[in-house]
Design an enzyme around this catalytic site. Structure first.
Site, PDB file in Angstrom:
ATOM      1  N   SER A  99      52.620 -28.570 -65.270  1.00  0.00           N
ATOM      2  CA  SER A  99      52.661 -28.753 -66.720  1.00  0.00           C
ATOM      3  C   SER A  99      52.684 -30.236 -67.097  1.00  0.00           C
ATOM      4  CB  SER A  99      53.861 -28.005 -67.299  1.00  0.00           C
ATOM      5  OG  SER A  99      53.873 -28.048 -68.695  1.00  0.00           O
ATOM      6  N   ASP A 240      49.803 -31.471 -73.609  1.00  0.00           N
ATOM      7  CA  ASP A 240      50.412 -31.715 -72.300  1.00  0.00           C
ATOM      8  C   ASP A 240      49.393 -31.423 -71.209  1.00  0.00           C
ATOM      9  OD1 ASP A 240      50.380 -28.943 -72.392  1.00  0.00           O
ATOM     10  OD2 ASP A 240      52.484 -28.676 -71.838  1.00  0.00           O
ATOM     11  N   ASP A 242      48.761 -29.137 -68.794  1.00  0.00           N
ATOM     12  CA  ASP A 242      48.061 -27.863 -68.620  1.00  0.00           C
ATOM     13  C   ASP A 242      47.603 -27.273 -69.946  1.00  0.00           C
ATOM     14  OD1 ASP A 242      50.713 -27.357 -69.336  1.00  0.00           O
ATOM     15  OD2 ASP A 242      50.815 -25.466 -68.240  1.00  0.00           O
ATOM     16  N   ASP A 244      48.831 -26.018 -72.641  1.00  0.00           N
ATOM     17  CA  ASP A 244      49.351 -24.836 -73.335  1.00  0.00           C
ATOM     18  C   ASP A 244      50.261 -25.218 -74.496  1.00  0.00           C
ATOM     19  OD1 ASP A 244      51.482 -25.736 -71.814  1.00  0.00           O
ATOM     20  OD2 ASP A 244      52.094 -23.755 -71.107  1.00  0.00           O
TER      21      ASP A 244
END
Length: 454
Positions: A99, A240, A242, A244
């Site tokens: 992440s 961010d 990743d 999401d």
């Protein structure tokens, strides 16, 4: 073969590569994941980290050894994995990602059918114990197959379905992908829309040559803030690693709290779906519930954490849910969180009301004064509970409740203090009707907790 138990967190697997999260660990977790779910077919995807291809390959190897067929979706974001699992009817899915963590980290996010998350209480702890106790089942008589798929085009069509493209105005927009997955998606998405886009850090690069892909840290927002101010942009949007979660900057370069974005997104939905239910977290500003009431919706307070949000939204049929940390959930996105739908909805709301982001926020900023989340480390987990119990006793003159940590409400201020899931730390969120009262009560609660550094 041993595995570091500490990599199994409340919501995912995460640790340093290769000392904690590595190919051997990923292979065993792949086996355990398939065994736990009794899965026959799963999805696997990965982020841009340099170690992600080999970690993903090892996870796939472990899953196949347990007999599951694997669809390898390659490089994509976590919210795209959720979409793939739910839309394509997989038994589960795994995203290889750490992440927003620095490049030295890697990890795995795990979901079951319909993209419902595994957590420390349901799934992640079971897989950890299965591995630690040597209870992984033997390899299947026949290994599962592996195939490949690309869903980027379908995913973009899906997120665009949340807005009326015809009303989007040609705003001046600065986008910062942080060298993460957003750099792969945003160009294809925004080329279909009228806004004039200035791209920053769009090259997908796991070395993060510009800054870490964590917009919650001020220094990582420096590039987008400077560019928004220099260009006189109407809005800045950053993701961010990743992709999401997305975060917003107004035209003066000010970072927008997730509470206020949740309130605006609630307004965006209720303008189109009067009477809908909105889920918000226990830390949030009253701006959320007041906005929901203003537009005729039903506001439902909830525990923090994506598993709790997704379950509550399913139970209630809620159309939208928002957490102050930038996780936003959507009924028509299989109740999963997503990093691009919020960006589109905010642009649509700006277009519908013919206002910049700062203009949309002016009524909220004039009425609600929030502390932001302030963390205090204490000596041990026993002290954490002692402090929470002490706060409950100290503020009995207010309305006290324990939905998640300790909360207390008064006519002109309120607060929530929650323990960290993973370390001896208390997290304070506080709000008052004036900036002076907010600062006074913030310092009062922090002094009680024992935050000497504040």
């Amino acid at each position: 073969m041993t595995i570091t138990p500490a990599i199994f967190k409340a919501y995912d697997v995460r640790g340093l590569y290769p000392s904690e999260v590595n190919e051997d660990a990923a292979r065993m977790i792949g086996q355990g994941f398939v065994a736990y779910l009794k899965a026959r077919r799963i999805a696997v995807s990965r982020d841009m980290r340099l170690s992600s291809p080999s970690v993903a390959a090892a996870f796939i190897e472990g899953a196949r050894a347990q007999g599951a067929d694997v669809v390898d979706y390659g490089l994509m974001g976590t919210d795209m994995m959720y979409f793939a699992v739910a839309r394509d009817g997989h038994d589960g899915g795994a995203q290889i990602t750490a992440s927003h963590n620095p490049k030295e980290y890697n990890g795995i996010k795990l979901v079951r059918r319909e993209a419902f998350p595994l957590s420390g209480d349901a799934g992640i702890g079971d897989i950890r114990d299965m591995i630690a106790n040597g209870h992984l089942p033997p390899a299947a008589l026949r290994a599962g197959s592996v195939s490949h798929s690309d869903i980027v085009t379908d995913y973009i069509e899906h997120v665009l379905s949340f807005i009326d493209e015809s009303i989007i105005a040609p705003f001046n927009v600065v986008l910062d992908a942080g060298n993460g997955i957003a750099g792969m998606v945003a160009p294809r998405l925004f080329q279909q829309l009228p806004p004039r886009v200035t791209p920053l850090c769009f090259e997908v690069d796991g070395t993060f040559p510009n800054h870490e892909a964590n917009p919650l840290i001020e220094e990582n927002r420096r590039d987008i803030v400077e560019r928004v101010k220099r260009d006189g942009a109407d809005i800045g949007i950053a993701w961010d690693g990743d992709a999401d979660r997305c975060f917003f900057i107004d035209g003066t370069g000010e970072f927008i709290a997730g509470d206020f974005i949740t309130a605006l997104l609630a307004e965006a939905f209720l303008l189109k779906h009067p009477g809908a239910k909105i889920v918000y977290d226990v830390r949030a500003s009253y701006a959320v519930k007041d906005t929901v009431a203003k537009y005729g919706g039903t506001a439902l307070m909830n525990r923090v954490g994506h598993a709790f949000f997704k379950r509550r939204m399913r139970e209630e049929g809620a159309i939208f849910g928002g957490e102050v940390t930038g996780h936003y959930y959507f009924r028509d996105n299989f109740y999963a969180d997503n990093g691009f739908i919020p960006a589109l909805l905010i642009l649509e709301l700006m277009s519908r009301k013919r206002q910049t982001l700062r203009e949309l926020l002016e009524p909220l900023r004039a009425k609600y004064f929030i502390s932001g989340e302030i963390n205090t480390r204490v000596s041990d987990m026993r002290t954490v509970q002692d402090k929470i119990d002490g706060l409950a006793a100290r503020y009995t003159d207010g309305r006290v409740y324990t939905l998640d940590g300790i909360s207390a409400e008064f006519p002109d201020w309120h607060f929530n203090v929650r323990p960290s899931n993973t370390e001896p730390m208390l997290r304070l969120n506080l709000e008052a009707t004036t900036p002076e009262l907010m600062e006074e009560k913030r310092d009062e609660v922090l002094q009680f907790i024992g935050n000497a550094e504040w």
